[in-house]
Design a protein around this motif. Structure first.
Motif, PDB file in Angstrom:
ATOM      1  N   ALA A 541       0.765  -1.327  -0.204  1.00  7.66           N
ATOM      2  CA  ALA A 541      -0.018   0.150  -0.467  1.00  7.66           C
ATOM      3  C   ALA A 541       1.110   1.234  -0.074  1.00  7.66           C
ATOM      4  O   ALA A 541       2.205   0.926   0.515  1.00  7.66           O
ATOM      5  CB  ALA A 541      -1.035  -0.020   1.354  1.00  7.66           C
ATOM      6  N   ALA A 542       0.346   2.308  -0.471  1.00  6.44           N
ATOM      7  CA  ALA A 542       0.885   3.585  -0.755  1.00  6.44           C
ATOM      8  C   ALA A 542       0.335   4.951   0.154  1.00  6.44           C
ATOM      9  O   ALA A 542      -0.820   4.498  -1.021  1.00  6.44           O
ATOM     10  CB  ALA A 542       2.049   3.935  -1.725  1.00  6.44           C
ATOM     11  N   ALA A 543       0.404   5.126   0.213  1.00  2.75           N
ATOM     12  CA  ALA A 543      -0.191   6.584   1.506  1.00  2.75           C
ATOM     13  C   ALA A 543      -0.275   7.811   1.063  1.00  2.75           C
ATOM     14  O   ALA A 543       1.145   7.961   0.687  1.00  2.75           O
ATOM     15  CB  ALA A 543      -1.068   6.723   2.609  1.00  2.75           C
ATOM     16  N   THR A 544      -0.899   8.314   0.530  1.00  3.16           N
ATOM     17  CA  THR A 544      -0.719  10.412  -0.443  1.00  3.16           C
ATOM     18  C   THR A 544      -1.946  10.760   0.045  1.00  3.16           C
ATOM     19  O   THR A 544      -3.049  10.187   0.664  1.00  3.16           O
ATOM     20  CB  THR A 544       0.043   9.990  -1.688  1.00  3.16           C
ATOM     21  OG1 THR A 544       0.244  11.580  -2.092  1.00  3.16           O
ATOM     22  CG2 THR A 544      -1.612  10.044  -2.361  1.00  3.16           C
ATOM     23  N   SER A 545      -1.729  11.831  -0.736  1.00  2.28           N
ATOM     24  CA  SER A 545      -3.192  13.111   0.229  1.00  2.28           C
ATOM     25  C   SER A 545      -3.367  13.891  -1.178  1.00  2.28           C
ATOM     26  O   SER A 545      -2.806  13.553  -2.528  1.00  2.28           O
ATOM     27  CB  SER A 545      -2.585  14.014   1.131  1.00  2.28           C
ATOM     28  OG  SER A 545      -1.581  14.906   1.323  1.00  2.28           O
ATOM     29  N   LEU A 598       2.809  -0.751  -8.000  1.00  3.99           N
ATOM     30  CA  LEU A 598       3.270   0.934  -6.986  1.00  3.99           C
ATOM     31  C   LEU A 598       4.550   1.588  -7.858  1.00  3.99           C
ATOM     32  O   LEU A 598       5.480   0.887  -7.745  1.00  3.99           O
ATOM     33  CB  LEU A 598       2.801   0.446  -5.989  1.00  3.99           C
ATOM     34  CG  LEU A 598       2.044   0.853  -4.890  1.00  3.99           C
ATOM     35  CD1 LEU A 598       2.447   0.489  -4.014  1.00  3.99           C
ATOM     36  CD2 LEU A 598       1.419   0.938  -5.484  1.00  3.99           C
ATOM     37  N   PRO A 599       4.517   2.368  -8.105  1.00  2.98           N
ATOM     38  CA  PRO A 599       5.853   3.838  -9.228  1.00  2.98           C
ATOM     39  C   PRO A 599       6.838   3.163  -7.418  1.00  2.98           C
ATOM     40  O   PRO A 599       6.559   3.879  -7.142  1.00  2.98           O
ATOM     41  CB  PRO A 599       4.690   4.928  -9.372  1.00  2.98           C
ATOM     42  CG  PRO A 599       3.676   5.321  -8.173  1.00  2.98           C
ATOM     43  CD  PRO A 599       3.028   3.822  -7.817  1.00  2.98           C
ATOM     44  N   LYS A 600       8.245   2.777  -8.001  1.00  2.32           N
ATOM     45  CA  LYS A 600       9.018   2.039  -7.195  1.00  2.32           C
ATOM     46  C   LYS A 600       9.967   3.348  -7.760  1.00  2.32           C
ATOM     47  O   LYS A 600      10.197   3.414  -9.533  1.00  2.32           O
ATOM     48  CB  LYS A 600       9.233   1.267  -6.791  1.00  2.32           C
ATOM     49  CG  LYS A 600       8.071   0.603  -5.535  1.00  2.32           C
ATOM     50  CD  LYS A 600       7.979  -1.290  -5.974  1.00  2.32           C
ATOM     51  CE  LYS A 600       6.290  -1.375  -5.318  1.00  2.32           C
ATOM     52  NZ  LYS A 600       7.187  -2.897  -5.522  1.00  2.32           N
ATOM     53  N   MET A 607       7.940   5.441  -4.750  1.00  3.06           N
ATOM     54  CA  MET A 607       7.455   7.237  -5.424  1.00  3.06           C
ATOM     55  C   MET A 607       5.962   8.227  -5.086  1.00  3.06           C
ATOM     56  O   MET A 607       5.257   8.209  -6.220  1.00  3.06           O
ATOM     57  CB  MET A 607       8.200   7.497  -6.597  1.00  3.06           C
ATOM     58  CG  MET A 607       9.389   7.245  -7.090  1.00  3.06           C
ATOM     59  SD  MET A 607       9.857   7.276  -8.529  1.00  3.06           S
ATOM     60  CE  MET A 607      10.295   8.758  -8.760  1.00  3.06           C
ATOM     61  N   ARG A 608       6.309   8.245  -3.657  1.00  2.00           N
ATOM     62  CA  ARG A 608       4.822   8.603  -3.533  1.00  2.00           C
ATOM     63  C   ARG A 608       4.972  10.516  -4.301  1.00  2.00           C
ATOM     64  O   ARG A 608       3.072  10.630  -4.269  1.00  2.00           O
ATOM     65  CB  ARG A 608       4.848   8.879  -1.598  1.00  2.00           C
ATOM     66  CG  ARG A 608       4.596   7.776  -0.613  1.00  2.00           C
ATOM     67  CD  ARG A 608       4.978   7.840   0.629  1.00  2.00           C
ATOM     68  NE  ARG A 608       4.815   6.537   0.951  1.00  2.00           N
ATOM     69  CZ  ARG A 608       6.140   5.688   1.482  1.00  2.00           C
ATOM     70  NH1 ARG A 608       7.179   6.352   0.519  1.00  2.00           N
ATOM     71  NH2 ARG A 608       6.490   4.571   1.415  1.00  2.00           N
ATOM     72  N   LEU A 626      11.808   5.991 -11.909  1.00  2.00           N
ATOM     73  CA  LEU A 626      11.261   4.809 -12.177  1.00  2.00           C
ATOM     74  C   LEU A 626      11.765   4.091 -12.648  1.00  2.00           C
ATOM     75  O   LEU A 626      12.430   4.069 -13.681  1.00  2.00           O
ATOM     76  CB  LEU A 626       9.950   5.280 -12.743  1.00  2.00           C
ATOM     77  CG  LEU A 626       8.564   6.030 -12.193  1.00  2.00           C
ATOM     78  CD1 LEU A 626       7.510   6.066 -12.934  1.00  2.00           C
ATOM     79  CD2 LEU A 626       7.591   5.256 -10.970  1.00  2.00           C
ATOM     80  N   ASP A 627      11.268   2.322 -12.239  1.00  2.00           N
ATOM     81  CA  ASP A 627      11.426   1.049 -12.517  1.00  2.00           C
ATOM     82  C   ASP A 627      10.632   0.230 -13.800  1.00  2.00           C
ATOM     83  O   ASP A 627      11.410  -0.055 -14.216  1.00  2.00           O
ATOM     84  CB  ASP A 627      11.232  -0.224 -11.207  1.00  2.00           C
ATOM     85  CG  ASP A 627      12.079  -1.495 -11.571  1.00  2.00           C
ATOM     86  OD1 ASP A 627      12.956  -1.545 -12.363  1.00  2.00           O
ATOM     87  OD2 ASP A 627      11.316  -2.274 -11.306  1.00  2.00           O
ATOM     88  N   ASP A 628       9.320   0.914 -13.445  1.00  2.00           N
ATOM     89  CA  ASP A 628       8.458   0.803 -14.379  1.00  2.00           C
ATOM     90  C   ASP A 628       7.467   1.941 -14.850  1.00  2.00           C
ATOM     91  O   ASP A 628       6.407   1.961 -13.988  1.00  2.00           O
ATOM     92  CB  ASP A 628       7.291  -0.448 -14.366  1.00  2.00           C
ATOM     93  CG  ASP A 628       6.881  -1.146 -15.040  1.00  2.00           C
ATOM     94  OD1 ASP A 628       6.733  -0.549 -16.051  1.00  2.00           O
ATOM     95  OD2 ASP A 628       6.752  -2.377 -15.165  1.00  2.00           O
ATOM     96  N   GLN A 629       7.896   2.414 -15.156  1.00  2.00           N
ATOM     97  CA  GLN A 629       6.396   3.940 -16.027  1.00  2.00           C
ATOM     98  C   GLN A 629       5.125   3.257 -15.998  1.00  2.00           C
ATOM     99  O   GLN A 629       4.738   3.870 -15.858  1.00  2.00           O
ATOM    100  CB  GLN A 629       7.346   4.727 -17.216  1.00  2.00           C
ATOM    101  CG  GLN A 629       8.709   5.092 -16.169  1.00  2.00           C
ATOM    102  CD  GLN A 629       8.831   6.129 -17.479  1.00  2.00           C
ATOM    103  OE1 GLN A 629       8.088   6.480 -18.460  1.00  2.00           O
ATOM    104  NE2 GLN A 629      10.793   6.561 -17.324  1.00  2.00           N
ATOM    105  N   THR A 630       5.227   2.102 -16.757  1.00  2.00           N
ATOM    106  CA  THR A 630       3.584   1.805 -16.689  1.00  2.00           C
ATOM    107  C   THR A 630       2.782   1.670 -15.559  1.00  2.00           C
ATOM    108  O   THR A 630       1.652   1.503 -15.311  1.00  2.00           O
ATOM    109  CB  THR A 630       3.557   0.150 -17.824  1.00  2.00           C
ATOM    110  OG1 THR A 630       4.145  -0.525 -16.578  1.00  2.00           O
ATOM    111  CG2 THR A 630       4.114   0.044 -18.912  1.00  2.00           C
ATOM    112  N   SER A 631       3.461   1.447 -14.062  1.00  2.00           N
ATOM    113  CA  SER A 631       2.216   2.020 -12.740  1.00  2.00           C
ATOM    114  C   SER A 631       2.416   3.507 -13.062  1.00  2.00           C
ATOM    115  O   SER A 631       1.263   3.332 -12.226  1.00  2.00           O
ATOM    116  CB  SER A 631       3.693   1.841 -12.707  1.00  2.00           C
ATOM    117  OG  SER A 631       4.998   2.189 -11.807  1.00  2.00           O
ATOM    118  N   VAL A 632       2.534   4.565 -13.498  1.00  2.00           N
ATOM    119  CA  VAL A 632       1.770   5.283 -13.374  1.00  2.00           C
ATOM    120  C   VAL A 632       0.357   5.640 -14.373  1.00  2.00           C
ATOM    121  O   VAL A 632      -0.604   6.074 -13.571  1.00  2.00           O
ATOM    122  CB  VAL A 632       3.103   6.596 -13.643  1.00  2.00           C
ATOM    123  CG1 VAL A 632       2.196   8.164 -13.653  1.00  2.00           C
ATOM    124  CG2 VAL A 632       4.458   6.466 -13.356  1.00  2.00           C
TER     125      VAL A 632
END
Length: 651
Positions: A541-545, A598-600, A607-608, A626-632
């Motif tokens: 999980a990644a939390a952001t706002s 998740l984008p990492k 990368m939050r 980014l390791d994999d831009q398709t995540s974005v």
């Protein structure tokens, strides 16, 4: 958190469990009561050209260690082993993403480092010069680093995923005369055009003199004959011994820029003697390696973990290390575990992010691999959540391997809080980094600098200098004092939240600036993420706002699910209920989005800021790390689908 007590050597206790800490406490107390005598004893393990006059010169906020002592980092890592019984011992097992392998003994490494140093010397590089290294995880990266150290040149390694602008910023800030790069690298079956990226950067670097290029990939890389030099051509004529430069203990060894995806990066400057003492002792204390160990730290050398625990510490200790170029799950989820099996790895040090990625695939696939050689496991990069800890312990370590959960940062040089099986086996708690290293005087304080009682969240501070501490921020001493020493004068402030429990165990709660403020309530992203992955269906999980007119900010969660779990509205409601139970009503997210990944960064950090941009509808900015831009793209599509659904229901 309720944790069952376990009878094995790891000893998972409940919070009320008490145990004797005699050996650890004795060493810890001695380091604080008589630090100069203590660190003089520890430093004697290195090979010094000249002994020091003074162990510590403390002129707050600057600490200088082993003042007057002289030594050379490449001698510690190469020469003294190549001239001993270890000369035929394997120093590095290297495996490329394409399956190419190399094995380097300490004698081989000695020859390679001398050759590289001779090439650098021929190009005019000497003591005090800055050299930028932009290479994939190939043996030449280690060799180039040690060659710089041999000459007394200050190296600045840049992670090979950074953009040309990021390279130019770092080259210009450090005033590097030379960039060392490769024709390219491999990542997920594709060639990374490293030389092309360097060429773009070089156009914006007026003081750059030369680009030294290693032929690695088969593709035809661009070549500028007035500036570029092929390393392979020069190396064939330079098989010679290079006398190592005898360096002051307080001389700079390297500059490492903290990640600068937003704002100008800081050049963290580390010294020689104190840094080498710190990283070698902390590796010994934490992991207890020996001459039969096969050590694998999976970090990229472009980060501090790679500097300290891929290059300098394991080689200074004469260990055998594994280095792997590629992604952990390429071409299949089995890649890392094939490597563990192939090289009989005994110690695996990796990130919680990688562990959670493997968790998504369940456990059945692990049965094909022999992991019985593993003796100790470790984690780095962020606090590991208890669920990932338990999975790692049970499925990778087979309940026989202690897990060394380490807390530290670029500025610290090496481990600061960590289990210490090299000192004493004491009980571990999933999710806790346990106790401070000897010599680390830590406390948890409130906003006024007052120490808080147990089980209370506050700011972590370090109240005494330690040998691995940074020398300065390169070219920005005022920034060094402002960022690290101004909030609580006289104490070093890492910028993290932490809590000590009733047993004195440390729980690291993430960056104090990674906080979401909802209706006046401050909630750390780490707390939200740990609570979310505590649900049985959640892998990561990644939390952001995003901005909220009423609450100031509202919580947005991006969630990846475990294998065989399908996303649904019912599951979203379950997660909301779970967060309400674990944290409270203030932790209820306005939006939950299910994604496959998740984008990492390639080092495994989420990368939050990218997810925050997606949630807020603002520009994403630089995605080169980014390791994999398709995540974005997937996150954006999930967010657009959510908005369409809300419009369709009037939400």
């Amino acid at each position: 958190m309720s944790i069952k007590k376990n009878g094995d050597k790891t000893g998972l206790p409940t919070a009320s469990y008490f145990w004797p800490l005699g050996r650890y406490q004795k060493l810890y107390s001695r380091a604080l009561e008589d630090p100069e005598a203590f660190w003089a004893d520890q430093a004697s393990d290195l090979q010094w050209d000249r002994p020091w006059d003074k162990v510590l010169d403390w002129q707050p906020p600057y600490g200088r260690w082993f003042v007057g002592g002289r030594l050379n980092a490449s001698v510690q890592c190469v020469d003294r082993h190549a001239k001993s019984w270890r000369k035929s011992k394997v120093a590095i097992y290297w495996e490329g993403e394409t399956g190419t392998t190399r094995t380097l003994s300490y004698s081989d490494l000695y020859e390679e480092v001398n050759t590289f140093a001779a090439v650098l010397k021929k190009l005019g590089i000497g003591k005090g010069d800055r050299v930028t290294i932009y290479l994939p995880m190939i043996p030449e990266l280690v060799v180039a680093t040690l060659a710089c150290a041999r000459l007394g040149a200050v190296h600045s390694i840049i992670f090979s995923g950074f953009s040309s602008q990021a390279i130019a910023d770092r080259v210009n800030d450090s005033k590097s005369r030379l960039i060392i790069t490769a024709s390219g690298g491999y990542r997920r079956g594709k060639i990374l055009p490293l030389k092309e990226v360097v060429d773009e950067a070089a156009a914006a670097c007026p003081d750059l003199e030369k680009v030294l290029v290693i032929k690695y990939t088969d593709h035809e890389a661009p070549f500028n004959p007035t500036r570029d030099v092929w390393y392979n051509d020069l190396a064939s004529a330079e098989r010679t011994f290079v006398t190592p430069e005898s360096m002051d203990s307080t001389d700079p060894l390297f500059i490492l820029y903290t990640s600068g995806t937003t704002g100008k990066p800081k050049g963290i400057l580390h010294g020689t003697g104190g840094y080498l003492v710190w990283i070698t002792k902390t590796l010994q204390w934490a992991f207890n390696p020996n001459d039969n160990s096969v050590w694998w730290c999976t970090a990229d050398a472009g980060w501090i973990t790679g500097h300290s625990y891929v290059i300098y510490a394991p080689l200074a200790l004469g260990l055998t290390s594994v280095i792997y170029e590629g992604a952990p799950d390429y071409p299949s989820i089995n890649r890392w575990w094939n490597i563990v099996d192939k090289y009989s790895v005994t110690a695996l040090y990796t990130s919680p992010t990688a562990i959670r990625m493997f968790m998504k695939f369940g456990e059945d696939w692990l049965s094909a691999h022999n992991l019985s050689t593993l003796e100790v496991l470790g984690t780095v990069g962020e606090a590991i959540n208890p669920e990932a800890w338990e999975w790692f312990y049970k499925n990778i370590g087979k309940e026989n391997c202690p897990i060394i959960d380490t807390w530290w940062q670029t500025e610290a040089g090496g481990f600061m809080i960590s289990p210490c099986v090299g000192i004493q086996h004491y009980p571990l708690k999933p999710g806790s980094a346990t106790l401070p290293m000897p010599g680390v005087d830590t406390a948890v304080v409130d906003a006024n600098g007052k120490e808080v009682p147990p089980n209370t969240t506050g700011y972590i501070v370090i109240r005494h200098p330690w040998p691995g501490m940074l020398l300065d921020v390169f070219g920005a001493s005022e920034l060094y004092q402002q960022v690290y020493w101004s909030r609580f004068p006289g104490w070093y402030v890492p910028g993290d939240f932490a809590m000590k429990d009733s047993d004195g165990y440390w729980w690291l709660l993430g960056r104090s600036d990674e906080v979401i403020k909802v209706s006046g309530h401050r909630i750390s992203t780490a707390e939200l993420e740990h609570a979310t992955v505590g649900h049985a269906s959640v892998a990561e999980a990644a939390a952001t706002s995003k901005p909220d007119d009423v609450k100031g900010e509202s919580i947005v969660l991006f969630v990846t699910l475990c294998a065989d779990t399908q996303p649904s509205d019912d599951l979203k409601r379950e997660l909301v209920k779970h967060l309400r139970t674990v944290i409270g009503t203030v932790a209820i997210p306005d939006e939950i989005l299910f994604v496959d990944k998740l984008p990492k960064t390639r080092s495994g950090k989420i990368m939050r800021r990218v997810l925050k941009a997606v949630a807020s509808g603002t520009a994403i900015g630089d995605m080169s790390t980014l390791d994999d831009q398709t995540s974005v793209q997937e996150a954006q599509e999930a967010y657009e689908e959510l908005k369409r659904a809300c419009r369709g229901t009037g939400g």
